[in-house]
Design a protein around this motif. Structure first.
Motif, PDB file in Angstrom:
ATOM      1  N   PRO A 105     -41.209 -25.215  21.802  1.00 50.36           N
ATOM      2  CA  PRO A 105     -42.222 -25.471  22.830  1.00 50.36           C
ATOM      3  C   PRO A 105     -43.486 -26.116  22.267  1.00 50.36           C
ATOM      4  O   PRO A 105     -44.159 -26.886  22.966  1.00 50.36           O
ATOM      5  CB  PRO A 105     -42.517 -24.093  23.415  1.00 50.36           C
ATOM      6  N   ALA A 106     -43.812 -25.820  21.005  1.00 49.58           N
ATOM      7  CA  ALA A 106     -44.996 -26.437  20.397  1.00 49.58           C
ATOM      8  C   ALA A 106     -44.796 -27.937  20.235  1.00 49.58           C
ATOM      9  O   ALA A 106     -45.696 -28.740  20.529  1.00 49.58           O
ATOM     10  CB  ALA A 106     -45.298 -25.788  19.046  1.00 49.58           C
ATOM     11  N   ALA A 107     -43.609 -28.356  19.766  1.00 51.39           N
ATOM     12  CA  ALA A 107     -43.322 -29.778  19.601  1.00 51.39           C
ATOM     13  C   ALA A 107     -43.211 -30.472  20.951  1.00 51.39           C
ATOM     14  O   ALA A 107     -43.639 -31.617  21.117  1.00 51.39           O
ATOM     15  CB  ALA A 107     -42.033 -29.971  18.809  1.00 51.39           C
ATOM     16  N   ALA A 108     -42.660 -29.773  21.935  1.00 54.06           N
ATOM     17  CA  ALA A 108     -42.517 -30.356  23.269  1.00 54.06           C
ATOM     18  C   ALA A 108     -43.865 -30.647  23.914  1.00 54.06           C
ATOM     19  O   ALA A 108     -43.993 -31.572  24.720  1.00 54.06           O
ATOM     20  CB  ALA A 108     -41.705 -29.428  24.168  1.00 54.06           C
ATOM     21  N   THR A 109     -44.889 -29.879  23.556  1.00 55.68           N
ATOM     22  CA  THR A 109     -46.220 -30.045  24.160  1.00 55.68           C
ATOM     23  C   THR A 109     -47.238 -30.537  23.136  1.00 55.68           C
ATOM     24  O   THR A 109     -48.446 -30.426  23.358  1.00 55.68           O
ATOM     25  CB  THR A 109     -46.699 -28.710  24.764  1.00 55.68           C
ATOM     26  N   GLY A 110     -46.772 -31.078  22.009  1.00 54.83           N
ATOM     27  CA  GLY A 110     -47.676 -31.537  20.962  1.00 54.83           C
ATOM     28  C   GLY A 110     -48.695 -32.546  21.466  1.00 54.83           C
ATOM     29  O   GLY A 110     -48.401 -33.378  22.322  1.00 54.83           O
ATOM     30  N   GLY A 111     -49.915 -32.446  20.926  1.00 57.77           N
ATOM     31  CA  GLY A 111     -50.981 -33.362  21.316  1.00 57.77           C
ATOM     32  C   GLY A 111     -51.772 -32.906  22.528  1.00 57.77           C
ATOM     33  O   GLY A 111     -52.719 -33.582  22.940  1.00 57.77           O
TER      34      GLY A 111
END
Length: 361
Positions: A105-111
Motif C-alpha cells: 500500500p505504501a508503494a501504491a500511494t507513493g508521493g
C-alpha cells in the motif's frame, strides 16, 4: 522507542479522529495480525477505523468484519490490481489519514501526503528499490526493530506487540524427556531443517528430547516443501506435528521454544509470545530475534544455520530446566516483564496513541 520524527510541521492536522488502514495482503500473515492489533488499539483510543483491502484473497477483510470494523473492499484478484485500485481510491480521498500497513500500500500511494508508512519486513532486492518512492512525502516511516531501522535511515522504531499467552506449563522436568517446541512456517528460511539436524544429534545415543512442531509449509515452493518433508522424516520417531495451532496449545506442551531462522527476521512475534508465557527460548542470530529478547545479555542465541551450536544451546537450556535453577526462573521473569513493558497490547496502544496524536489539532 526511537527518536520522534522531528518535522512535526509536516504532519497534516485533522479535526476528526478518523483512520484508514490499508492492508499489505488479502490473506492473513504476521503483518495482517499487526494490522488488526493497530486497528483495535486505535478504536480503543476513540478513532473511527476503516480497513481497506482487496476483494481476493478475502481473509483479512472477513477478519475485520468479524471484529466490527467498517471495510472498503477494492475489486482485485491479484497484487497488481489491488495496487492500481488503491492508488485510484486514494486519489479520490487525499484528505484521509492513511496507515499503509506494508510496502504494497505504501508503494501504491507513493508521493502522496497524509500517510503513515509502516514497513514490517526488511526490504531486499526489487522491494528495496521501491522504498524511496513508497516513503516519498509520507509523514513518517515506522519499522518494527532497530535491525530494520538501520536499513531505513530516517525511520522510527515502532515495535510489534502480541497478546499474552497463558499456559499450565509445569517447568519441573525431573527425569522425563525434554519437550522442544517449534512454531511457524515450515520453510527452509525458518531453519526447520537446522533444528531437525540438531535434534537428531541430541538423540543419537538414545531419545532424550521430543520435538513438538506447530505450523504448515505455506508460501513454500514444491522444492522447498520437499526439502522440509525430508528433514521432518528424519525426526519422525521422536516428533509430533500439530499442524496449524495456537501458541496457547503449543506452549502448554513444551519445555522450551526454538526459533532457528536462517533468513533475517525483522521482529519475532512468536518470541514475544513465548516471553509473555515465561517459556524459555533459544533463537538464532538472524535479524532482530536477539534484539526482541534484550540483546547481548541473553545467553541462548546461536549462529544461524549451525546445527551443532543449536544442539549445544538446547542441551545447556535443558540442563537448567532439569536442575530448576534460580537463574532460569529469574531470566524468564525478566523476559515476561520485558514483554509487558515493550510488546504487550497495553504498550502497543500507547505507541499507536503517540503516533496518531501528531495528526490531531
Amino acid at each position: 522507542r526511537g527518536t520522534l520524527f522531528p518535522y512535526t510541521t509536516l504532519f497534516r492536522s485533522i479535526t476528526m479522529k478518523e483512520l484508514y488502514i490499508a492492508t499489505n495482503n488479502g490473506d492473513m500473515g504476521g503483518g495482517e495480525v499487526m494490522l488488526l492489533n493497530i486497528a483495535r488499539a486505535a478504536r480503543s483510543l476513540g478513532y473511527k477505523v476503516t480497513i481497506v483491502g482487496p476483494s481476493e484473497p478475502k481473509q483479512l477483510v472477513e477478519a475485520a468484519a468479524d471484529e466490527g470494523f467498517p471495510r472498503i473492499v477494492l475489486p482485485a484478484k491479484n497484487r497488481a490490481q489491488y495496487m492500481v485500485a488503491l492508488r485510484s481510491w486514494h486519489a479520490r480521498h487525499k484528505d484521509v489519514l492513511l496507515w499503509c500497513n506494508g510496502l504494497v500500500p505504501a508503494a501504491a500511494t507513493g508521493g502522496r501526503k497524509n500517510r503513515i508508512v509502516h514497513l514490517h519486513q526488511l526490504p531486499t532486492g526489487v522491494n528495496a528499490k521501491l522504498v524511496p518512492f513508497a516513503r516519498h512525502k509520507a509523514s513518517v516511516t515506522l519499522v518494527p526493530s532497530r535491525y530494520v531501522a538501520r536499513a531505513c535511515p530516517g525511520s522510527e522504531l515502532f515495535a510489534n506487540w502480541v497478546s499474552g499467552v497463558s499456559t499450565e506449563l509445569d517447568h519441573r522436568v525431573g527425569e522425563r524427556r525434554l519437550r522442544v517446541g517449534y512454531l511457524g512456517r515450515l520453510t527452509p528460511s525458518k531453519g526447520i531443517a537446522t533444528l531437525c539436524q540438531a535434534m537428531s544429534s541430541l538423540n543419537s545415543n538414545g531419545i532424550e528430547y521430543d520435538l513438538v512442531i506447530g505450523g504448515e509449509p505455506v508460501f513454500a515452493s514444491d522444492e522447498e516443501r520437499a526439502e522440509v518433508e525430508d528433514a521432518l522424516a528424519r525426526v519422525a520417531t521422536f516428533s509430533t506435528r500439530l499442524g496449524w495451532t495456537t501458541p496457547d496449545r503449543l506452549f502448554g506442551d513444551i519445555d522450551m521454544l526454538v526459533v532457528p531462522s536462517i533468513a533475517p527476521e525483522s521482529f519475532g512475534l512468536v518470541v514475544a509470545e513465548a516471553m509473555s508465557a515465561r517459556v524459555p527460548v533459544v533463537v538464532s542470530d538472524a535479524g532482530a530475534l536477539s534484539e526482541v529478547l534484550g540483546g547481548a545479555s541473553y545467553p541462548y542465541v546461536v549462529p544461524a544455520d549451525q546445527p551443532v551450536a543449536l544442539a549445544q544451546a538446547i542441551k545447556s537450556l535443558g540442563t537448567e530446566l532439569r536442575e530448576d535453577t534460580d537463574a532460569l526462573a529469574e531470566r524468564t521473569s525478566e523476559l515476561f516483564w520485558r514483554w509487558q513493558e515493550n510488546y504487550s497490547p497495553e504498550a502497543g496502544k500507547v505507541r499507536v496513541g503517540e503516533i496518531l496524536e501528531r495528526f490531531i489539532r
